[in-house]
Motif scaffolding. Structure first.
Motif, PDB file in Angstrom:
ATOM      1  N   PHE A   3       0.849  -1.183   0.000  1.00 18.39           N
ATOM      2  CA  PHE A   3       0.000   0.000   0.000  1.00 18.39           C
ATOM      3  C   PHE A   3       0.887   1.237   0.000  1.00 18.39           C
ATOM      4  CE2 PHE A   3      -2.484  -3.459   1.683  1.00 18.39           C
ATOM      5  CZ  PHE A   3      -3.642  -3.346   0.960  1.00 18.39           C
ATOM      6  N   TYR A  35      -3.850 -12.383   2.381  1.00 15.06           N
ATOM      7  CA  TYR A  35      -4.608 -11.869   3.531  1.00 15.06           C
ATOM      8  C   TYR A  35      -3.671 -11.496   4.677  1.00 15.06           C
ATOM      9  CZ  TYR A  35      -8.110 -12.270   7.357  1.00 15.06           C
ATOM     10  OH  TYR A  35      -8.925 -12.063   8.434  1.00 15.06           O
ATOM     11  N   ILE A  38      -1.643  -8.368   3.863  1.00 18.45           N
ATOM     12  CA  ILE A  38      -2.439  -7.144   4.028  1.00 18.45           C
ATOM     13  C   ILE A  38      -2.590  -6.822   5.511  1.00 18.45           C
ATOM     14  CG2 ILE A  38      -4.740  -6.128   3.722  1.00 18.45           C
ATOM     15  CD1 ILE A  38      -4.882  -7.789   1.077  1.00 18.45           C
ATOM     16  N   GLN A  41       0.357  -5.096   7.092  1.00 19.13           N
ATOM     17  CA  GLN A  41       0.565  -3.698   6.720  1.00 19.13           C
ATOM     18  C   GLN A  41      -0.462  -2.760   7.346  1.00 19.13           C
ATOM     19  OE1 GLN A  41       1.702  -3.127   2.439  1.00 19.13           O
ATOM     20  NE2 GLN A  41       1.150  -5.302   2.361  1.00 19.13           N
TER      21      GLN A  41
END
Length: 101
Positions: A3, A35, A38, A41
């Motif tokens: 991201f 998953y 993510i 983060q």
């Protein structure tokens, strides 16, 4: 998955609101890896239930609306969980942006 925008604009936070701890339990190994990447983060992870229950998705959706000022959705049919959640967001006075329009 990275991201990058979160690193560029410090005001952007990734807050995950997940229905239960075991959400990804039956997913493929690859999907579980994405998953977990993510989640690693995220600035914050909130679980609305410890275990999967009949209403954990409902509680997750309510939590999202109750802690938001805007609802960005992809609503393409007038019934179902997304429609119910968007209707709840409207009743709570949130600004609605439907990406399906």
């Amino acid at each position: 998955m990275d991201f990058k925008l979160q690193h560029t604009i410090s005001q952007i936070k990734l807050i995950l609101v997940l229905p239960c701890l075991s959400q990804a339990q039956r997913w493929s190994k690859r999907d579980q890896e994405v998953y977990e990447s993510i989640k690693a983060q995220a600035n914050k992870v909130v679980y609305t239930s410890q275990d999967y229950t009949r209403d954990c998705m409902f509680r997750r959706n309510r939590h999202l609306v109750d802690h938001s000022g805007t609802c960005i959705c992809y609503l393409s049919k007038p019934q179902g969980g997304t429609a119910y959640t968007v209707d709840y967001a409207k009743k709570k006075g949130l600004k609605i942006t439907n990406l399906a329009d």
